[in-house]
Every structure is written in structure tokens, then in C-alpha cells.
Design an enzyme around this catalytic site. Structure first.
Site, PDB file in Angstrom:
ATOM      1  N   THR A 105     -23.461  -7.282  24.905  1.00 17.27           N
ATOM      2  CA  THR A 105     -24.576  -7.826  25.694  1.00 17.27           C
ATOM      3  C   THR A 105     -24.439  -9.337  25.904  1.00 17.27           C
ATOM      4  OG1 THR A 105     -25.791  -8.057  23.618  1.00 17.27           O
ATOM      5  CG2 THR A 105     -26.261  -6.097  24.937  1.00 17.27           C
ATOM      6  N   GLY A 106     -23.441  -9.971  25.285  1.00 17.59           N
ATOM      7  CA  GLY A 106     -23.279 -11.415  25.392  1.00 17.59           C
ATOM      8  C   GLY A 106     -22.466 -11.804  26.616  1.00 17.59           C
ATOM      9  N   VAL A 141     -19.533 -13.335  26.774  1.00 22.78           N
ATOM     10  CA  VAL A 141     -18.110 -12.992  26.641  1.00 22.78           C
ATOM     11  C   VAL A 141     -17.932 -11.472  26.687  1.00 22.78           C
ATOM     12  CG1 VAL A 141     -16.086 -13.085  25.130  1.00 22.78           C
ATOM     13  CG2 VAL A 141     -17.515 -15.110  25.400  1.00 22.78           C
ATOM     14  N   ARG A 163     -31.005  -5.105  17.876  1.00 23.45           N
ATOM     15  CA  ARG A 163     -31.982  -5.511  18.910  1.00 23.45           C
ATOM     16  C   ARG A 163     -31.654  -4.886  20.255  1.00 23.45           C
ATOM     17  NH1 ARG A 163     -30.691 -10.232  16.182  1.00 23.45           N
ATOM     18  NH2 ARG A 163     -28.954 -10.704  17.564  1.00 23.45           N
ATOM     19  N   SER A 164     -30.353  -4.657  20.489  1.00 25.53           N
ATOM     20  CA  SER A 164     -29.907  -4.221  21.823  1.00 25.53           C
ATOM     21  C   SER A 164     -29.665  -2.722  21.915  1.00 25.53           C
ATOM     22  CB  SER A 164     -28.620  -4.959  22.199  1.00 25.53           C
ATOM     23  OG  SER A 164     -28.840  -6.331  22.246  1.00 25.53           O
ATOM     24  N   CYS A 215     -11.864 -21.751  23.122  1.00 21.04           N
ATOM     25  CA  CYS A 215     -11.772 -21.784  24.590  1.00 21.04           C
ATOM     26  C   CYS A 215     -11.167 -23.088  25.118  1.00 21.04           C
ATOM     27  CB  CYS A 215     -13.150 -21.540  25.197  1.00 21.04           C
ATOM     28  SG  CYS A 215     -14.462 -22.548  24.492  1.00 21.04           S
ATOM     29  N   GLN A 256     -17.638 -29.807  28.956  1.00 17.12           N
ATOM     30  CA  GLN A 256     -17.783 -28.380  28.672  1.00 17.12           C
ATOM     31  C   GLN A 256     -19.110 -27.822  29.189  1.00 17.12           C
ATOM     32  OE1 GLN A 256     -15.492 -29.034  24.470  1.00 17.12           O
ATOM     33  NE2 GLN A 256     -16.443 -27.040  24.707  1.00 17.12           N
ATOM     34  N   HIS A 286     -15.011 -25.054  31.780  1.00 18.22           N
ATOM     35  CA  HIS A 286     -14.805 -26.334  31.100  1.00 18.22           C
ATOM     36  C   HIS A 286     -13.754 -27.149  31.863  1.00 18.22           C
ATOM     37  CE1 HIS A 286     -17.096 -24.593  27.967  1.00 18.22           C
ATOM     38  NE2 HIS A 286     -16.194 -24.475  27.022  1.00 18.22           N
TER      39      HIS A 286
HETATM   40  N1  LIG Z   1     -19.265 -18.474  25.392  1.00 18.40           N
HETATM   41  C1  LIG Z   1     -17.996 -18.903  25.443  1.00 18.40           C
HETATM   42  O1  LIG Z   1     -17.587 -19.630  26.365  1.00 18.40           O
HETATM   43  C2  LIG Z   1     -17.033 -18.512  24.363  1.00 18.40           C
HETATM   44  C3  LIG Z   1     -15.693 -18.865  24.532  1.00 18.40           C
HETATM   45  C4  LIG Z   1     -14.776 -18.524  23.526  1.00 18.40           C
HETATM   46  C5  LIG Z   1     -15.198 -17.837  22.415  1.00 18.40           C
HETATM   47  N2  LIG Z   1     -16.521 -17.521  22.287  1.00 18.40           N
HETATM   48  C6  LIG Z   1     -16.920 -16.765  21.095  1.00 18.40           C
HETATM   49  O2  LIG Z   1     -17.261 -15.448  21.512  1.00 18.40           O
HETATM   50  C7  LIG Z   1     -18.296 -14.944  20.674  1.00 18.40           C
HETATM   51  C8  LIG Z   1     -19.468 -14.508  21.543  1.00 18.40           C
HETATM   52  O3  LIG Z   1     -19.984 -15.626  22.216  1.00 18.40           O
HETATM   53  P1  LIG Z   1     -20.985 -15.499  23.452  1.00 18.40           P
HETATM   54  O4  LIG Z   1     -20.946 -16.821  24.097  1.00 18.40           O
HETATM   55  O5  LIG Z   1     -20.703 -14.276  24.240  1.00 18.40           O
HETATM   56  O6  LIG Z   1     -22.388 -15.352  22.706  1.00 18.40           O
HETATM   57  P2  LIG Z   1     -23.757 -14.669  23.228  1.00 18.40           P
HETATM   58  O7  LIG Z   1     -23.846 -14.708  24.700  1.00 18.40           O
HETATM   59  O8  LIG Z   1     -24.818 -15.327  22.438  1.00 18.40           O
HETATM   60  O9  LIG Z   1     -23.596 -13.164  22.759  1.00 18.40           O
HETATM   61  C9  LIG Z   1     -23.488 -12.816  21.404  1.00 18.40           C
HETATM   62  C10 LIG Z   1     -23.234 -11.333  21.292  1.00 18.40           C
HETATM   63  O10 LIG Z   1     -23.007 -11.011  19.920  1.00 18.40           O
HETATM   64  C11 LIG Z   1     -23.926  -9.990  19.544  1.00 18.40           C
HETATM   65  N3  LIG Z   1     -24.273 -10.147  18.134  1.00 18.40           N
HETATM   66  C12 LIG Z   1     -24.732 -11.274  17.518  1.00 18.40           C
HETATM   67  N4  LIG Z   1     -24.919 -11.015  16.218  1.00 18.40           N
HETATM   68  C13 LIG Z   1     -24.594  -9.726  16.008  1.00 18.40           C
HETATM   69  C14 LIG Z   1     -24.584  -8.874  14.883  1.00 18.40           C
HETATM   70  N5  LIG Z   1     -24.946  -9.296  13.665  1.00 18.40           N
HETATM   71  N6  LIG Z   1     -24.184  -7.593  15.051  1.00 18.40           N
HETATM   72  C15 LIG Z   1     -23.807  -7.140  16.263  1.00 18.40           C
HETATM   73  N7  LIG Z   1     -23.784  -7.902  17.374  1.00 18.40           N
HETATM   74  C16 LIG Z   1     -24.176  -9.174  17.237  1.00 18.40           C
HETATM   75  C17 LIG Z   1     -25.121 -10.187  20.441  1.00 18.40           C
HETATM   76  O11 LIG Z   1     -25.891  -9.008  20.472  1.00 18.40           O
HETATM   77  P3  LIG Z   1     -27.479  -9.051  20.839  1.00 18.40           P
HETATM   78  O12 LIG Z   1     -27.560  -9.282  22.326  1.00 18.40           O
HETATM   79  O13 LIG Z   1     -27.927  -7.700  20.445  1.00 18.40           O
HETATM   80  O14 LIG Z   1     -28.060 -10.161  20.039  1.00 18.40           O
HETATM   81  C18 LIG Z   1     -24.410 -10.484  21.750  1.00 18.40           C
HETATM   82  O15 LIG Z   1     -23.916  -9.283  22.313  1.00 18.40           O
HETATM   83  C19 LIG Z   1     -18.618 -16.067  19.671  1.00 18.40           C
HETATM   84  O16 LIG Z   1     -17.836 -15.868  18.518  1.00 18.40           O
HETATM   85  C20 LIG Z   1     -18.146 -17.310  20.391  1.00 18.40           C
HETATM   86  O17 LIG Z   1     -17.799 -18.355  19.516  1.00 18.40           O
HETATM   87  C21 LIG Z   1     -17.447 -17.828  23.239  1.00 18.40           C
END
Ligand SMILES: NC(=O)c1ccc[n+]([C@@H]2O[C@H](COP(=O)([O-])OP(=O)(O)OC[C@H]3O[C@@H](n4cnc5c(N)ncnc54)[C@H](OP(=O)(O)O)[C@@H]3O)[C@@H](O)[C@H]2O)c1
Length: 351
Positions: free
Chosen positions: A16-17, A19, A44-45, A135, A162, A248
Site C-alpha cells: 500500500t506504500g 514504493v 491496518r490495510s 535511493c 530530494q 531526486h
Molecule cells: N519512498 C522512497 O523514495 C524510497 C526509496 C528507497 C527506499 N525506500 C524504502 O522503501 C520502504 C518503503 O517506503 P515507502 O516510501 O513506500 O513508505 P510508505 O509509503 O510509508 O509505505 C510503507 C509501507 O509499509 C507498510 N508497513 C509499515 N509497517 C508495516 C508492518 N509492521 N507490517 C507490514 N507492513 C508495514 C505500510 O503498510 P500500511 O499502509 O498498512 O501502513 C505501507 O505499505 C522503506 O524501507 C523506505 O526506506 C523508500
């Protein structure tokens, strides 16, 4: 991945996030072979629907059942979640590709950008863990690796610009809300990022260490050295957020071991996989975040030799890349595509 390399079951943890959704989109667009795609997020999801191609898939909560029986687990759910659940997925037989920083410092876990050090995947036998780099590190190294191979980088100084989606979906929504608040004459409010993103530039929100560098800056240094297998390489970064939703950008200043003309650097990058040179001084066209957003390639341009060095060992350039795609989801799926086929009894290949 070739069609002779099917994976039976692929799980996206964090579906759902921002990425995770990008992963689903890329898996569908690239036709990655899979018998099933399992979408997993937090409790939650559970039951939410997320798009996959023309379909909507129901999200499962992360637990022992949903994480088991996966051939591939693409983790995009943060470090805490990865530390707890990635080993469980491996124990149940999966190849885990993790987007968090949880395992990036572990020398036993390959830290891979396929175009840079993809040979680390040769002979990889799952189950096991592979880490996707930070990233900004991916975008920087995609931009400088051909230069490093040709002329050897001695020192690299980076200033980033960024986007807010680097801090997750809620930060992106916050910027959109701030736009609406401003348009309706209200003061923009900030609950996710520490400062207002709209109309602003501010230091990256990650914790600052005793040396004054924040965690993002340390990641660029440590991961950059590890991926280039150059422990003595001097890397410093100044990482900041800008009020941009996605992609970025960064200015990169290099000191080289051997002289390299800016035109030669441009030519090297023009032939580099995963890179698009955008460098037209006459029309003023250079890499921009808005053009990088949604693109697979890293945009690179503004090649300049340092004006105060006659030995051409100083080179400056500018890059922009979609950190949700090449900086995260796309890189992870390229790793998956590059994994050696798993031999099956009877000579076929499979999951
Ligand atoms: N955003 C970027 O540009 C980027 C780039 C490189 C790497 N990353 C890495 O990629 C990962 C995800 O980032 P994001 O930006 O996509 O974050 P995000 O939009 O906040 O999404 C987080 C996701 O993780 C899930 N989640 C969180 N805690 C959880 C748990 N305890 N059990 C199961 N699912 C859980 C959330 O589910 P719910 O919706 O149910 O809460 C959601 O699907 C992170 O490790 C981040 O550091 C991100």
C-alpha cells in the site's frame, strides 16, 4: 527475467506504500512471470484493494501465513519490519529483496545496483537476502560509475535536492494538502515532515550524528564505498528536501585519479545503461526532477571541467532520477530479473 525463469509466487510487502505500489506497477508493465502476486501490508490495510495491471488485488495482513510459501518477497515496509520478517521469509524458502537499510551494512548480504555491481548476483542461490541500496546512492552511482571506471574517482562531493515522496506516501500527501491549503488562503500545516515542504528547502529529516552528518548523508558515503568496492574513496554529501513531489536531483563534484575531459565524460554517459544524457546548453535543457519523475533512466548533464584545474581531474555534473523507480522499485525488480535461474528436477527451470 527470461520466460524460462518463472517465479511461482511473488509477495510485495508494503504493497500500500509508494514504493510497493510502484513495484506492482513495474511487475505488471514488465510482464515479470509469476503464478501469483501476493499483496501484503500492515493489519491496518487488510482487505484494502491495490491496482495490479487491469485488476485490483486484496491486501493481506503481514503474518506467518501470508509471508510463507513465497518464492520471492519484495520488501518495501521499512527497516523494523524487514528485520523481523525478512529472515522468516528466507527460512520459509524465499529470495528476499529488501528496500530498507536493515541489511545494507551486512557484508554477507549483497548490496546491488545491477548496472554497477550486478556480477555479485552471479551464482546467487536462494533462499537468501539481497539489499537494495539507498535511493540517492543509486542515482549518484548510476551517474558516476562509467567515469569511475574510466578515470578513477578519488573524491566525490554531492549536494542533493530530494523530493518529499522519499519520506513515504504520507509525506507526499502532506505536500498535496499544503498546496490546497495555500490555494484556499490557509497557512500550510506540517505533521509528517519536520518543516513545511511547499515553497521550501530544508535539511534531510534523518537523525544527525555526532559528526554533524545526517543518516542519509552517511548512507551515501558508506553504501557508495561498499558498492564501488572502494573503501578509501572520499565521499561527502549534503542532503536536503525540496518541495517537489517526486524524483531526486543532485549536483556531483568529482576529483579524479586521471584527467577526463567533460566531453569524454558526456560520451561515456551517453553509452551507459540506464542513463539518459540531457545536456543542451543552447536550449538550456538539462536534467530536471519533473522530467525524471516516472522515467526509468537517470538523467545526467551539465558536464563541466573544474575551471581552476588544468589537469582535467576535476569534473562537475548534475543528475535527476525517480527515486521510487530506479531508486527503489525498479532496481529491486531488475535484481529479481537478473537472478540465476533455479534448476528444477528434470532439467526445467522454475520457482
Ligand atoms: N519512498 C522512497 O523514495 C524510497 C526509496 C528507497 C527506499 N525506500 C524504502 O522503501 C520502504 C518503503 O517506503 P515507502 O516510501 O513506500 O513508505 P510508505 O509509503 O510509508 O509505505 C510503507 C509501507 O509499509 C507498510 N508497513 C509499515 N509497517 C508495516 C508492518 N509492521 N507490517 C507490514 N507492513 C508495514 C505500510 O503498510 P500500511 O499502509 O498498512 O501502513 C505501507 O505499505 C522503506 O524501507 C523506505 O526506506 C523508500
Amino acid at each position: 527475467m527470461s520466460s524460462t525463469h518463472p517465479r511461482q509466487s511473488i509477495g510485495v510487502i508494503g504493497a500500500t506504500g509508494v514504493v510497493g505500489r510502484e513495484m506492482l506497477s513495474i511487475l505488471g508493465d514488465r510482464g515479470v512471470p509469476a503464478d501469483s502476486i501476493r499483496c501484503i501490508a500492515s493489519e491496518r490495510s487488510r482487505g484494502k484493494q491495490v491496482p495490479f495491471g487491469q485488476d485490483m488485488l486484496a491486501v493481506q495482513g503481514l503474518d506467518e501465513t501470508s509471508i510463507s510459501d513465497l518464492d520471492v518477497a519484495l520488501f518495501a515496509a521499512g527497516s523494523e519490519c524487514a528485520r523481523r520478517w525478512a529472515p522468516i521469509a528466507v527460512d520459509s524458502g524465499a529470495v528476499v529483496i529488501d528496500n530498507s537499510s536493515a541489511f545494507r551494512g551486512d557484508e554477507s548480504v549483497p548490496l546491488v545496483i545491477p548496472e554497477v555491481n550486478g556480477s555479485l548476483l552471479d551464482g546467487f542461490q536462494g533462499p537468501g537476502l539481497i539489499a537494495n541500496p539507498n535511493c540517492s546512492t543509486i542515482i549518484a552511482l548510476m551517474s558516476v560509475t562509467p567515469i569511475h571506471r574510466a578515470a578513477g574517482i578519488r573524491r566525490m562531493s554531492i549536494a542533493t535536492y530530494q523530493s518529499v515522496s522519499g519520506a513515504g506516501g504520507s509525506a507526499m500527501e502532506e505536500l498535496e494538502r499544503q498546496v490546497e491549503e495555500h490555494a484556499s488562503g490557509r497557512a500550510p500545516t506540517s505533521n509528517v515532515l519536520p518543516s513545511q515542504a511547499l515553497f521550501n528547502v530544508f535539511a534531510h529529516e534523518s537523525p544527525v550524528g555526532p559528526d554533524g552528518f545526517n543518516e542519509e548523508e552517511r548512507k551515501m558515503r558508506n553504501e557508495g564505498r561498499r558498492i564501488l568496492d572502494a573503501p578509501g574513496l572520499e565521499i561527502t554529501a549534503t542532503c536536503v528536501r525540496v518541495g517537489v513531489p517526486r524524483a531526486h536531483a543532485m549536483a556531483i563534484d568529482l576529483e579524479l585519479e586521471r584527467g577526463l575531459d567533460a566531453a569524454e565524460a558526456r560520451e561515456l554517459l551517453a553509452h551507459a545503461p540506464g542513463v539518459r544524457v540531457v545536456d543542451d546548453p543552447e536550449s538550456g535543457r538539462f536534467p530536471e526532477s519533473i522530467d525524471a519523475a516516472g522515467a526509468d533512466e537517470i538523467l545526467v548533464g551539465r558536464f563541466r571541467n573544474h575551471p581552476d584545474r588544468s589537469d582535467q581531474r576535476g569534473l562537475i555534473l548534475f543528475a535527476a532520477g525517480d527515486q521510487l523507480r530506479k531508486g527503489a522499485a525498479l532496481n529491486a525488480i531488475q535484481i529479481l530479473e537478473q537472478l540465476p535461474a533455479t534448476p528444477c528436477p528434470g532439467g526445467a527451470t522454475g520457482g
